[in-house]
Design a protein around this motif. Sequence first.
Motif, mmCIF file in Angstrom:
data_model
loop_
_atom_site.group_PDB
_atom_site.id
_atom_site.type_symbol
_atom_site.label_atom_id
_atom_site.label_comp_id
_atom_site.label_asym_id
_atom_site.label_seq_id
_atom_site.Cartn_x
_atom_site.Cartn_y
_atom_site.Cartn_z
ATOM 1 N N PHE A 137 0.854 -1.190 0.000
ATOM 2 C CA PHE A 137 0.000 0.000 0.000
ATOM 3 C C PHE A 137 0.889 1.239 0.000
ATOM 4 N N VAL A 138 1.486 1.521 -1.148
ATOM 5 C CA VAL A 138 2.509 2.569 -1.216
ATOM 6 C C VAL A 138 1.966 3.965 -0.905
ATOM 7 N N SER A 139 0.663 4.157 -1.042
ATOM 8 C CA SER A 139 0.094 5.493 -0.797
ATOM 9 C C SER A 139 -0.091 5.787 0.694
ATOM 10 N N ILE A 140 -0.068 4.757 1.530
ATOM 11 C CA ILE A 140 -0.269 4.952 2.967
ATOM 12 C C ILE A 140 1.033 5.409 3.618
ATOM 13 N N LYS A 141 0.966 6.514 4.350
ATOM 14 C CA LYS A 141 2.132 7.040 5.047
ATOM 15 C C LYS A 141 2.110 6.543 6.494
ATOM 16 N N ILE A 142 3.241 6.065 6.958
ATOM 17 C CA ILE A 142 3.304 5.427 8.276
ATOM 18 C C ILE A 142 4.188 6.217 9.236
ATOM 19 N N ILE A 143 3.643 6.470 10.433
ATOM 20 C CA ILE A 143 4.385 7.139 11.496
ATOM 21 C C ILE A 143 4.531 6.171 12.660
ATOM 22 N N ALA A 144 5.758 5.959 13.090
ATOM 23 C CA ALA A 144 6.010 5.079 14.228
ATOM 24 C C ALA A 144 5.814 5.835 15.533
ATOM 25 N N LEU A 145 5.247 5.136 16.514
ATOM 26 C CA LEU A 145 5.071 5.703 17.853
ATOM 27 C C LEU A 145 5.787 4.809 18.852
ATOM 28 N N SER A 146 6.554 5.400 19.736
ATOM 29 C CA SER A 146 7.292 4.584 20.696
ATOM 30 C C SER A 146 7.472 5.336 22.001
ATOM 31 N N ILE A 147 7.553 4.587 23.092
ATOM 32 C CA ILE A 147 7.833 5.202 24.392
ATOM 33 C C ILE A 147 9.299 5.594 24.448
ATOM 34 N N TYR A 148 10.160 4.714 23.914
ATOM 35 C CA TYR A 148 11.594 4.959 23.908
ATOM 36 C C TYR A 148 12.113 5.046 22.477
ATOM 37 N N GLY A 149 13.106 5.904 22.274
ATOM 38 C CA GLY A 149 13.718 6.020 20.960
ATOM 39 C C GLY A 149 14.946 5.138 20.866
ATOM 40 N N GLN A 150 14.750 3.818 20.950
ATOM 41 C CA GLN A 150 15.876 2.901 20.890
ATOM 42 C C GLN A 150 16.443 2.848 19.474
ATOM 43 N N GLU A 151 17.766 2.852 19.379
ATOM 44 C CA GLU A 151 18.425 2.943 18.085
ATOM 45 C C GLU A 151 18.013 1.827 17.133
ATOM 46 N N THR A 152 17.952 0.598 17.636
ATOM 47 C CA THR A 152 17.623 -0.532 16.755
ATOM 48 C C THR A 152 16.205 -0.394 16.213
ATOM 49 N N GLN A 153 15.286 0.059 17.052
ATOM 50 C CA GLN A 153 13.906 0.235 16.612
ATOM 51 C C GLN A 153 13.792 1.340 15.580
ATOM 52 N N ILE A 154 14.525 2.422 15.784
ATOM 53 C CA ILE A 154 14.494 3.530 14.831
ATOM 54 C C ILE A 154 14.948 3.053 13.470
ATOM 55 N N VAL A 155 16.082 2.383 13.428
ATOM 56 C CA VAL A 155 16.643 1.897 12.160
ATOM 57 C C VAL A 155 15.704 0.905 11.495
ATOM 58 N N GLU A 156 15.177 -0.042 12.262
ATOM 59 C CA GLU A 156 14.311 -1.085 11.698
ATOM 60 C C GLU A 156 13.018 -0.486 11.143
ATOM 61 N N MET A 157 12.426 0.466 11.866
ATOM 62 C CA MET A 157 11.182 1.072 11.389
ATOM 63 C C MET A 157 11.409 1.900 10.129
ATOM 64 N N LEU A 158 12.501 2.642 10.080
ATOM 65 C CA LEU A 158 12.777 3.467 8.904
ATOM 66 C C LEU A 158 13.075 2.605 7.684
ATOM 67 N N HIS A 159 13.825 1.535 7.889
ATOM 68 C CA HIS A 159 14.111 0.652 6.758
ATOM 69 C C HIS A 159 12.881 -0.147 6.344
ATOM 70 N N ALA A 160 11.947 -0.323 7.261
ATOM 71 C CA ALA A 160 10.695 -1.021 6.917
ATOM 72 C C ALA A 160 9.800 -0.124 6.067
ATOM 73 N N GLY A 161 10.030 1.188 6.137
ATOM 74 C CA GLY A 161 9.251 2.105 5.298
ATOM 75 C C GLY A 161 8.512 3.206 6.026
ATOM 76 N N ALA A 162 8.717 3.331 7.343
ATOM 77 C CA ALA A 162 8.054 4.409 8.083
ATOM 78 C C ALA A 162 8.563 5.762 7.585
ATOM 79 N N MET A 163 7.663 6.726 7.485
ATOM 80 C CA MET A 163 8.035 8.053 7.003
ATOM 81 C C MET A 163 8.159 9.042 8.149
ATOM 82 N N GLY A 164 7.757 8.618 9.335
ATOM 83 C CA GLY A 164 7.860 9.490 10.490
ATOM 84 C C GLY A 164 8.111 8.678 11.742
#
Length: 221
Positions: free
Chosen positions: A79-106
Motif C-alpha cells: 500500500f505505497v500510498s499509505i504514510k506510516i508514522i512510528a510511535l514509541s515510548i523509547y527512541g531505541q536505536e535498533t527500533q528507529i533503524v528497523e522502522m525506517l528501513h521497513a518504510g516508516a516516514m515518520g
Amino acid sequence: MNPIPKPISIIVADDHKIFREGLKTVLKGNRHLKIAGEAANGYELIQLCQSCNPNVVLTDIIMPDMDGITATKYLHEHFVSIKIIALSIYGQETQIVEMLHAGAMGYLLKSASLEEIIKAIETVQKNEPYFSKEITEKMTKLLVKSNQPNYQTPLLLFNENEKQIMRLICEEYTSKEISMKLKLTKRTVDEYRKKIMQRIGAKSVAGIITYSFRCGIYKIN
C-alpha cells in the motif's frame, strides 16, 4: 470557490486500549483529521488498511501477534500510498533503524504534544518525512558512530544539485523548502529525490540520509 479538502483519514494501532482511546479523542478535535479505525496489533492493522485504505497510519512498534515493524514493511510494499508514522515510548536505536528501513516516514515518541502529532501527520501526508527532535538527534549520533560504509555508488554519479538536495534532506528541509532555496520547482526536486533513491537503492529517506553521512556528502559541523 475552492473545494473543501477532504480530511486526512487515520488508523491508530496500539495494543494499549487506553492509549488508543486517548489519541483518538484528541485527534477527533481537529476537523482536518478523520479516524478511520483502530487496531490492537499488526494483523488487525493490515486488515483495516485493506478495507479502508487510510492516508496515514500511527502505529506502535511492540505489539502482540504481529509487531509494528513487520506490519509497516508489509504496508510499505503493498500500500505505497499509505504514510506510516512510528510511535514509541523509547527512541531505541535498533527500533528507529528497523522502522525506517521497513518504510516508516515518520517517528514520534509517545510523549509528543498534540501539536507535534498533527504536524507529523500533515507533513507525511505531503510525502515528506517527519522525525521528532529526540529521534533526529539519535539518528545523527547513530550515523556518526557508524564506520561501515557499504555503498558502492561512485560519488561522481551525483551532480552538485543532487548533492545539495541530499544535504538539505539531511537537514530536514521539505521538498517545498528545498525548491525555494535552490530556485527549482517542487516537481523537479521530487524527481531528483526519486532518482537519488533509485541510484543508491534506497527505499526511504532514511537511506538517503545514511548514504550521505557514510559517503561524506553531508558532514556535521
